[in-house]
Design an enzyme around this catalytic site. Structure first.
Site, PDB file in Angstrom:
ATOM      1  N   ALA A  41     -33.420  61.725 -24.917  1.00  0.00           N
ATOM      2  CA  ALA A  41     -34.699  61.011 -24.776  1.00  0.00           C
ATOM      3  C   ALA A  41     -34.969  60.062 -25.944  1.00  0.00           C
ATOM      4  CB  ALA A  41     -35.831  62.023 -24.638  1.00  0.00           C
TER       5      ALA A  41
ATOM      6  N   HIS B  10     -32.685  58.119 -27.478  1.00  0.00           N
ATOM      7  CA  HIS B  10     -32.027  56.850 -27.125  1.00  0.00           C
ATOM      8  C   HIS B  10     -32.815  56.133 -26.021  1.00  0.00           C
ATOM      9  CE1 HIS B  10     -28.446  59.343 -28.434  1.00  0.00           C
ATOM     10  NE2 HIS B  10     -28.299  58.286 -29.191  1.00  0.00           N
TER      11      HIS B  10
END
Ligand code: PAF
Length: 279
Positions: free
Chosen positions: A32, A34
């Site tokens: 999450a 990234h």
């Protein structure tokens, strides 16, 4: 979503993209954290490029290059769902062809903290990021605050080399219990995963001490050390309260100071940080 591997294919695909182009460089095994950078790039740019490359030159000889988690099909599905335009998947030979001999080294800001504990790490990071920037030619590049020193180093490099890119920093994304998202969290067993909250607990304890009026940097660092020492599965690598751009240790803490640490939980080395005066 277009996928390319060679530099030539990347350049051809890049030439067709509408600008401004946002770029999220990654080593894959996306989470999450990234995706929040991709979402921000989507919101702020006309096109988004993501690279996935586990860069061998930023790993030390005793580090986890071989074990580094990889899941390309899942990564590609996540990027496709996120609406990414172009994914670059270079091989090591594309980035470091035979005869490669040019390195990018940033001096002072790479010396303390991660740089002191991981010799050669930032030379690998700045070299690969310079190469990625040269190939992708992004207008904006997105990095996570979790790697706070990496952000300071890349900003310095971009400034020193006149790279025409805006460096955008996304907030650290955390699990519900506060553990910073990291591909390396995957190494933790159940007991270690529970213990791993000690990083955010130590940072929050230091922040609380600051909120109570403490300004002495030694006292703030000592508070973080005490939280870490209380966890039997943890071994401290370093704690720091430093200037957020130079990374020089402070004597007095003020708003903007970067509190950071690296801690081994079992065999896994985790890092985290918090800037005084932010949430
Ligand atoms: O933060 C990372 O994932 C890496 O250091 C980066 C910036 C992709 C360079 O390999």
């Amino acid at each position: 979503m277009k996928k390319v591997d060679t530099i030539e294919a990347l350049r051809m695909a890049r030439a067709t993209l509408a600008g401004p182009v946002g770029f999220v460089p990654t080593m894959g095994f996306l989470h999450a954290g990234h995706l929040s950078l991709v979402e921000r790039a989507k919101a702020e740019c006309a096109s988004v490029v993501v690279s996935i490359f586990v860069n061998p030159t930023q790993f030390g000889p005793n580090e986890d290059l071989e074990a580094y988690p990889r899941d390309l099909p899942k990564d590609l599905a996540m990027l496709e769902a996120a609406g990414v335009d172009l994914v670059w998947l270079p091989t090591p030979e594309v980035i470091y062809p035979p005869g490669f001999q040019t390195w990018v080294e940033v001096e002072d800001v790479t010396q303390p903290l991660e740089g002191a504990k991981r010799p050669g790490h930032f030379r690998g990071v700045t070299t690969v990021v310079a190469k990625l920037f040269n190939a992708v030619e992004p207008d904006r590049a997105y990095f996570g605050q979790k790697d706070a020193q990496q952000v300071a180093v890349i900003r310095q490099m971009a400034r020193d080399l006149n790279v025409p890119v805006e460096i955008v920093v996304g907030e650290t994304v955390r699990e519900p219990d506060g553990l910073a998202m990291s591909s390396r969290n995957n190494y933790l067993n159940g007991e270690e995963r529970e213990a791993a909250t000690l990083l955010i607990r130590a940072l929050r304890a230091a922040k609380e001490l600051y909120a109570q009026g403490e300004r002495n940097a030694d006292a703030i660092r000592e508070r973080m050390r005490a939280v870490i020492a209380a966890e039997p599965l943890a071994r401290l690598d370093y704690v720091s309260s430093a200037h957020p751009e130079t990374l020089v240790e402070l004597e007095t803490i003020d708003a903007g100071a970067l509190l950071s640490m690296a801690v081994f939980v079992g065999k896994t080395r985790l890092i985290d940080n918090l800037v005084i005066g932010t949430k």
